[in-house]
Scaffold this motif. Structure first.
Motif, PDB file in Angstrom:
ATOM      1  N   ILE A 164      55.541  17.231  63.578  1.00 46.50           N
ATOM      2  CA  ILE A 164      56.984  16.822  63.163  1.00 46.50           C
ATOM      3  C   ILE A 164      57.653  18.347  63.357  1.00 46.50           C
ATOM      4  O   ILE A 164      58.545  18.676  63.970  1.00 46.50           O
ATOM      5  N   PHE A 165      57.199  19.084  62.363  1.00 50.19           N
ATOM      6  CA  PHE A 165      57.737  20.472  62.198  1.00 50.19           C
ATOM      7  C   PHE A 165      57.226  21.418  63.413  1.00 50.19           C
ATOM      8  O   PHE A 165      57.888  22.489  63.457  1.00 50.19           O
ATOM      9  N   GLY A 166      56.423  21.103  64.109  1.00 45.56           N
ATOM     10  CA  GLY A 166      55.797  22.282  64.965  1.00 45.56           C
ATOM     11  C   GLY A 166      55.315  23.409  64.422  1.00 45.56           C
ATOM     12  O   GLY A 166      55.240  24.359  64.966  1.00 45.56           O
ATOM     13  N   LEU A 167      54.671  23.179  62.983  1.00 46.28           N
ATOM     14  CA  LEU A 167      54.231  24.586  62.418  1.00 46.28           C
ATOM     15  C   LEU A 167      52.951  24.171  62.003  1.00 46.28           C
ATOM     16  O   LEU A 167      52.587  22.815  61.537  1.00 46.28           O
ATOM     17  N   SER A 168      51.939  24.922  62.057  1.00 43.42           N
ATOM     18  CA  SER A 168      50.508  24.930  61.296  1.00 43.42           C
ATOM     19  C   SER A 168      50.825  24.909  59.768  1.00 43.42           C
ATOM     20  O   SER A 168      51.748  25.056  59.228  1.00 43.42           O
ATOM     21  N   LEU A 169      49.587  24.163  59.161  1.00 43.70           N
ATOM     22  CA  LEU A 169      49.473  24.251  57.759  1.00 43.70           C
ATOM     23  C   LEU A 169      49.818  25.494  57.010  1.00 43.70           C
ATOM     24  O   LEU A 169      50.402  25.803  56.175  1.00 43.70           O
ATOM     25  N   ALA A 170      49.061  26.619  57.663  1.00 40.83           N
ATOM     26  CA  ALA A 170      49.192  27.962  57.169  1.00 40.83           C
ATOM     27  C   ALA A 170      50.803  28.627  57.199  1.00 40.83           C
ATOM     28  O   ALA A 170      51.292  29.253  56.304  1.00 40.83           O
ATOM     29  N   HIS A 171      51.298  28.278  58.351  1.00 38.48           N
ATOM     30  CA  HIS A 171      53.022  28.311  58.157  1.00 38.48           C
ATOM     31  C   HIS A 171      53.680  27.586  57.437  1.00 38.48           C
ATOM     32  O   HIS A 171      54.914  28.078  57.087  1.00 38.48           O
ATOM     33  N   GLN A 172      53.248  26.523  56.804  1.00 39.74           N
ATOM     34  CA  GLN A 172      54.221  25.690  55.935  1.00 39.74           C
ATOM     35  C   GLN A 172      54.094  25.873  54.563  1.00 39.74           C
ATOM     36  O   GLN A 172      54.709  25.560  53.784  1.00 39.74           O
ATOM     37  N   LEU A 173      52.789  26.547  54.210  1.00 41.39           N
ATOM     38  CA  LEU A 173      52.353  26.790  52.829  1.00 41.39           C
ATOM     39  C   LEU A 173      53.452  27.536  52.032  1.00 41.39           C
ATOM     40  O   LEU A 173      54.185  28.320  52.644  1.00 41.39           O
ATOM     41  N   GLY A 174      53.530  27.182  50.533  1.00 44.24           N
ATOM     42  CA  GLY A 174      54.709  27.938  49.865  1.00 44.24           C
ATOM     43  C   GLY A 174      56.041  27.264  50.521  1.00 44.24           C
ATOM     44  O   GLY A 174      56.268  26.144  50.320  1.00 44.24           O
ATOM     45  N   ASP A 175      56.828  28.328  50.539  1.00 44.56           N
ATOM     46  CA  ASP A 175      58.116  28.013  51.229  1.00 44.56           C
ATOM     47  C   ASP A 175      58.307  28.068  52.700  1.00 44.56           C
ATOM     48  O   ASP A 175      59.314  27.899  53.066  1.00 44.56           O
ATOM     49  N   GLY A 176      57.085  28.059  53.260  1.00 41.58           N
ATOM     50  CA  GLY A 176      57.174  28.331  54.731  1.00 41.58           C
ATOM     51  C   GLY A 176      57.702  27.155  55.463  1.00 41.58           C
ATOM     52  O   GLY A 176      58.441  27.319  56.314  1.00 41.58           O
ATOM     53  N   TRP A 177      57.613  25.986  54.826  1.00 44.63           N
ATOM     54  CA  TRP A 177      58.250  24.772  55.536  1.00 44.63           C
ATOM     55  C   TRP A 177      59.840  24.766  55.648  1.00 44.63           C
ATOM     56  O   TRP A 177      60.334  24.115  56.495  1.00 44.63           O
ATOM     57  N   THR A 178      60.430  25.564  54.775  1.00 41.55           N
ATOM     58  CA  THR A 178      61.907  25.640  55.034  1.00 41.55           C
ATOM     59  C   THR A 178      62.460  26.213  56.057  1.00 41.55           C
ATOM     60  O   THR A 178      63.399  26.125  56.618  1.00 41.55           O
ATOM     61  N   ASP A 179      61.523  27.190  56.658  1.00 41.80           N
ATOM     62  CA  ASP A 179      61.912  27.716  57.993  1.00 41.80           C
ATOM     63  C   ASP A 179      62.248  26.793  59.005  1.00 41.80           C
ATOM     64  O   ASP A 179      62.985  27.163  59.835  1.00 41.80           O
ATOM     65  N   ALA A 180      61.792  25.594  59.177  1.00 36.30           N
ATOM     66  CA  ALA A 180      62.092  24.880  60.122  1.00 36.30           C
ATOM     67  C   ALA A 180      63.098  23.926  60.241  1.00 36.30           C
ATOM     68  O   ALA A 180      63.652  23.188  60.765  1.00 36.30           O
ATOM     69  N   ILE A 181      63.692  23.707  58.781  1.00 45.21           N
ATOM     70  CA  ILE A 181      64.970  23.167  58.648  1.00 45.21           C
ATOM     71  C   ILE A 181      66.148  23.750  59.304  1.00 45.21           C
ATOM     72  O   ILE A 181      66.160  25.083  59.472  1.00 45.21           O
ATOM     73  N   HIS A 182      66.756  22.744  60.095  1.00 37.99           N
ATOM     74  CA  HIS A 182      67.801  23.398  60.819  1.00 37.99           C
ATOM     75  C   HIS A 182      68.953  24.018  60.147  1.00 37.99           C
ATOM     76  O   HIS A 182      69.169  23.839  59.056  1.00 37.99           O
ATOM     77  N   ARG A 211      62.628  22.907  65.638  1.00 34.09           N
ATOM     78  CA  ARG A 211      61.252  23.179  66.145  1.00 34.09           C
ATOM     79  C   ARG A 211      61.202  24.489  66.943  1.00 34.09           C
ATOM     80  O   ARG A 211      62.416  25.135  67.516  1.00 34.09           O
ATOM     81  N   ALA A 212      59.974  24.938  66.978  1.00 32.35           N
ATOM     82  CA  ALA A 212      59.971  26.522  67.804  1.00 32.35           C
ATOM     83  C   ALA A 212      60.333  26.571  69.374  1.00 32.35           C
ATOM     84  O   ALA A 212      60.797  27.286  69.940  1.00 32.35           O
ATOM     85  N   ASP A 213      60.176  25.004  70.031  1.00 34.35           N
ATOM     86  CA  ASP A 213      60.796  24.802  71.382  1.00 34.35           C
ATOM     87  C   ASP A 213      62.032  24.564  71.467  1.00 34.35           C
ATOM     88  O   ASP A 213      62.700  24.128  72.488  1.00 34.35           O
ATOM     89  N   ASP A 214      63.054  24.654  70.265  1.00 39.45           N
ATOM     90  CA  ASP A 214      64.329  24.404  70.316  1.00 39.45           C
ATOM     91  C   ASP A 214      64.740  23.068  70.198  1.00 39.45           C
ATOM     92  O   ASP A 214      65.926  22.710  70.234  1.00 39.45           O
ATOM     93  N   SER A 215      63.719  22.060  70.263  1.00 38.61           N
ATOM     94  CA  SER A 215      64.010  20.693  70.106  1.00 38.61           C
ATOM     95  C   SER A 215      64.350  20.418  68.697  1.00 38.61           C
ATOM     96  O   SER A 215      63.928  21.052  67.635  1.00 38.61           O
ATOM     97  N   VAL A 216      64.972  19.417  68.312  1.00 39.60           N
ATOM     98  CA  VAL A 216      65.665  18.847  67.180  1.00 39.60           C
ATOM     99  C   VAL A 216      65.309  17.584  66.884  1.00 39.60           C
ATOM    100  O   VAL A 216      65.450  16.733  67.660  1.00 39.60           O
ATOM    101  N   ARG A 217      64.870  17.306  65.461  1.00 40.10           N
ATOM    102  CA  ARG A 217      64.331  16.051  65.250  1.00 40.10           C
ATOM    103  C   ARG A 217      64.845  15.721  63.773  1.00 40.10           C
ATOM    104  O   ARG A 217      65.308  16.629  63.158  1.00 40.10           O
TER     105      ARG A 217
END
Length: 814
Positions: A164-182, A211-217
């Protein structure tokens, strides 16, 4: 070997809270304490002096090696967790600790401790299994699943969230997941999340992901705290669902608002929009036509102001479902502008505005169903009424009797009287004058009975020439007998019927009063029936009050039942066959197999004499199986002689259809006779079809898989609904003779026959008219398009050889 024996040591050793043992350097137990023996469940005398490794726990070889190393001075102490088994078969876990005791620098013996750790191990195993299950479910979940620290730092996520996020687990750990929020949603979402984290409550968030491909979910996130026993939050676990399609659908709904209004303005149905509480926000112009109220006069009101009070809950339930986001349909009565109550049907659906997780509006489509409701009510009336006489049928009578019994228990000492009537020699009327005259006689009997009874009494046609009467608030036997006397006297006057001379017909009446040992509907009917048979035995045209003497008659019926059980093996059962012919050409299409019983003492008995008894006793199952086998064998003989087009029809009772092996019984009959499945019709009663649950439905499907054709017998006499005709694999409808008899005379019968034939043809079914006796009936059926006919006008039921003689020709009206 030196061993401490002072009293203080012995007392401490014996009462230690853990299992303790003194072990020599060869591994033998020198002394054990009480906790040791209780833990292992073995008496002290069976332990001391034995090697410790015989105590029944896993790891014996390893502990034996440890003991030898201790003896040789290679090991001073060891500790191990072992699974053990008590003498009673119960197992658990223990922590075994061993240490050497030295004197003068030399090892003398070992001290062993055994601690029960079963509860801890079970807890550890449960936690391990629970974590394994959680990870398995989370890993394979189609939605995103994640685990966070108490402060909201991501610790782990599954593949669903990573996709859904288009991010690997390594990029989501900690606060990394917040980077994918619009960016437009990030601050609002994080602030709400921080607030809920501080409050320690379950939270639900909805935001967009860039997401990294500019698509929005769009995602819908639900998370809740995990607490330890002290209530401290140790983690947050949550799930995430991609709701992009739902959001887009809601957006599309909003953009179609104008289209909806345009369609609503021109629809013949009444379209409306409501607030969640039901208040009209919009009403289409059709409301003026349908309910006689202008749209502007509905705004601000609710349909609950107009609905009939008895239907309030029906519409309320539908609104409740729509408010929850579902779809619901309700049928109800509404008071129109002219004051008339009419039936309407509304389909409601909840619609949520953008950004709202719950419906903010309810859309309804309403149409006038008054005509349909009137038809349904008429069908319901027909289902509870006898089609010929208009009296209550068996079902309605039983319902009223049940209700009367419940009332009578509160109104003692008044009793309920049940009367069972059977017309004497009614069969003679049918046989000599025809069924049309017989039917007119039944209608006249019904009229006379209604006239002689009290206004609150119930008269019902129970079946054939049997009637039942229910009288409440009867004071004792004298009043019950007086009512029976009036009933019998009704038949003293001759019946004047069109198409017949004066008819003198009597009735035998049985009476049963409540207050006996079996105050149930079935019990009273059974007793009244027994009393009726007693009245017949004593000369007919009279009444009898049920008493203990009636048991003798029951014994007689038992004798007939016993004889019936042996009838098949004695070769007393016979089959006669009545043809079904094309109404258009007279060509014979099928023969219906009808059972006869050649009783050793009573002669040839027709089905009406013994089939009801077989139904009551369950003998219909073996008798029906015999009929099925014999009919298939006979039909196979016909086909072997070149009559390949002939099929045979066999009646299947509800009790037979309920048998788990009915499909196997039919298969065996076909297989053993060599008859193909498409040469066999199975006639079912309307009762069997109406009461069919999932299991019976499955059996009908399995029977169809054998190639046989399914028919509903006497259609219109019972209460088969249209939904059942559509749901079940029915091939043939046999129109009840009650409607056939009135053709050419009764406009209503012609309308019903036309409707049934049209319905059957629309559903791809063949129609058969039963009981055709006159050329006038035959002509009417031909004009209505009925396919096949059966009745005395063509031919009566005949033995196999006589039936075979009819084949190859065409049946012409007699």
């Amino acid at each position: 070997m030196p061993l401490r024996t002072d009293a203080s040591f012995a007392q401490a050793f014996e009462h230690a809270p853990v299992g303790m043992a003194l072990v020599d350097l060869d591994g033998k137990l020198m002394r054990v304490n009480r906790a040791f023996t209780e833990l292992l469940g073995v008496p002290r005398e069976r332990v001391e002096g034995r090697p410790f490794y015989e105590l029944g726990y896993d790891g014996v070889q390893e502990d034996l090696a440890n003991a030898l190393r201790m003896r040789d001075g290679g090991l001073d102490r060891f500790q191990a967790e072992r699974r053990w088994e008590r003498s009673n078969g119960m197992s658990g876990w223990v922590l075994v600790t061993g240490s050497l005791v030295y004197e003068d620098g030399e090892p003398q013996y070992a001290v062993a401790q055994i601690l029960d750790i079963s509860e801890r191990k079970l807890t550890e195993e449960a936690l391990t299994a629970s974590e394994r299950r959680f990870r398995t479910l989370a890993t394979h979940s189609p939605h995103g699943v994640f685990l966070m620290s108490p402060r909201g730092k991501l610790r782990w996520s599954n593949a669903g969230m990573q996709e859904i996020f288009g991010l690997s687990l390594a990029h989501q750990l900690g606060d990394g997941w917040t980077d994918a929020i619009h960016p437009d949603d990030r601050e609002t979402a994080l602030e709400r999340a921080r607030t809920l984290l501080r409050q320690g409550e379950e939270m639900r968030l909805e935001f967009r992901v860039l997401r990294a491909d500019d698509s929005v979910r769009w995602v819908d996130v639900t998370t809740g705290p995990v607490r330890d026993r002290e209530g401290t939050i140790t983690a947050w676990v949550g799930s995430m669902e991609d709701v992009t399609s739902e959001r887009e659908a809601r957006q599309a709904l909003a953009t179609r608002e104008a289209e909806f209004r345009m369609l609503a303005e021109h629809s013949s149905d009444f379209l409306s929009r409501h607030a969640p509480d039901g208040t009209y926000r919009y009403a289409s112009p059709a409301c003026q036509t349908l309910i006689g109220i202008a749209p502007k006069d509905l705004l601000g009101r609710t349909p609950f102001e107009l609905v009939h009070e008895q239907d309030f809950a029906l519409l309320g339930d539908a609104f409740t479902k729509a408010q929850a986001g579902g779809r619901a349909t309700a049928s109800y009565r509404l008071k129109c502008g002219d004051g008339e109550l009419r039936w309407f049907e509304s389909t409601l659906r909840g619609v949520a505005a953008e950004g709202s997780p719950t419906p903010t509006e309810i859309v309804a489509v309403t149409r006038d169903i008054s005509t349909r409701k009137e038809a349904e009510l008429e069908l319901t009336r027909l289902a509870m009424r006898d089609a010929l006489t208009g009296l209550p049928n068996r079902i309605l009578f039983s319902d009223r009797l049940d209700l009367a019994l419940r009332r009578s228990r509160r109104r003692k000492p008044a009793s309920i009287a049940v009367y069972f009537l059977d017309l004497d020699r009614f069969k003679l009327v049918n046989d000599s004058l025809g069924h049309a005259v017989g039917d007119r006689l039944l209608c006249e009997v019904a009229r006379r009975l209604q006239n002689v009874l009290r206004p609150g009494d119930t008269v019902a046609r129970f079946g054939g020439d049997e009637f039942t009467v229910l009288c409440e608030d009867v004071i004792g036997e004298l009043e019950a007998v007086a009512i029976a006397q009036r009933i019998v006297e009704v038949f003293h006057e001759p019946f004047q019927l069109e198409g017949a001379d004066e008819l003198f017909v009597n009735t035998s009446v049985g009476i049963a009063l409540s207050g006996g040992r079996d105050d149930s509907a079935d019990g009273l009917l059974r007793d009244a029936d027994a009393a009726m048979y007693r009245a017949k035995d004593l000369g007919r045209g009279r009444f009898e009050l049920f008493d203990a003497a009636m048991r003798a008659h029951a014994r007689e019926r038992l004798g007939l039942e016993n004889a019936l059980r042996r009838a098949a093996e004695r070769g007393e059962l016979r089959l006669h066959y009545q043809p079904m012919a094309s109404i258009e050409t007279g060509e014979i299409i099928a023969f219906e197999a009808l059972a006869r019983w050649e009783h050793a003492e009573r002669g040839m008995l027709c089905p009406d004499t013994f089939i009801p008894l077989a139904e009551d006793t369950g003998m219909i199952v073996p008798v029906g199986a015999w009929v099925l086998r014999e009919a298939c064998v006979e039909a196979a003989r016909w086909r072997a002689r070149g009559y390949d087009q002939i099929t045979v029809s066999v009646n299947i009772s509800p009790r037979q259809l309920a048998q788990p092996d009915i499909v196997g019984t039919v298969f065996d009959a076909l297989h053993e006779s060599g008859l193909p499945g498409d040469a066999l019709w199975l006639e079912l009663t309307e009762t069997a079809v109406m009461s069919a649950g999932p299991e019976i439905s499955a059996r009908l499907t399995e029977l169809k898989a054998l190639g046989v054709r399914l028919a509903i017998d006497d259609f219109g006499a019972g209460y088969t609904s249209l939904s059942h005709l559509r749901r079940f694999p029915i091939d043939v409808l046999k129109l009840d003779k009650a409607f056939v008899q009135g053709l050419g005379r009764e406009k209503r019968d012609a309308s019903i026959a036309e409707a049934v034939i049209g319905l059957a043809h629309a559903l791809g079914m063949t129609t058969v008219a039963e009981g055709i006796e006159t050329a006038e009936q035959l002509q009417a059926l031909a004009e209505l398009g009925c396919d096949l006919g059966q009745g005395w006008l063509f031919a009566r039921a005949a033995p196999p050889q006589d039936a075979a003689a009819l084949m190859g020709g065409r049946l012409l009206p007699a």
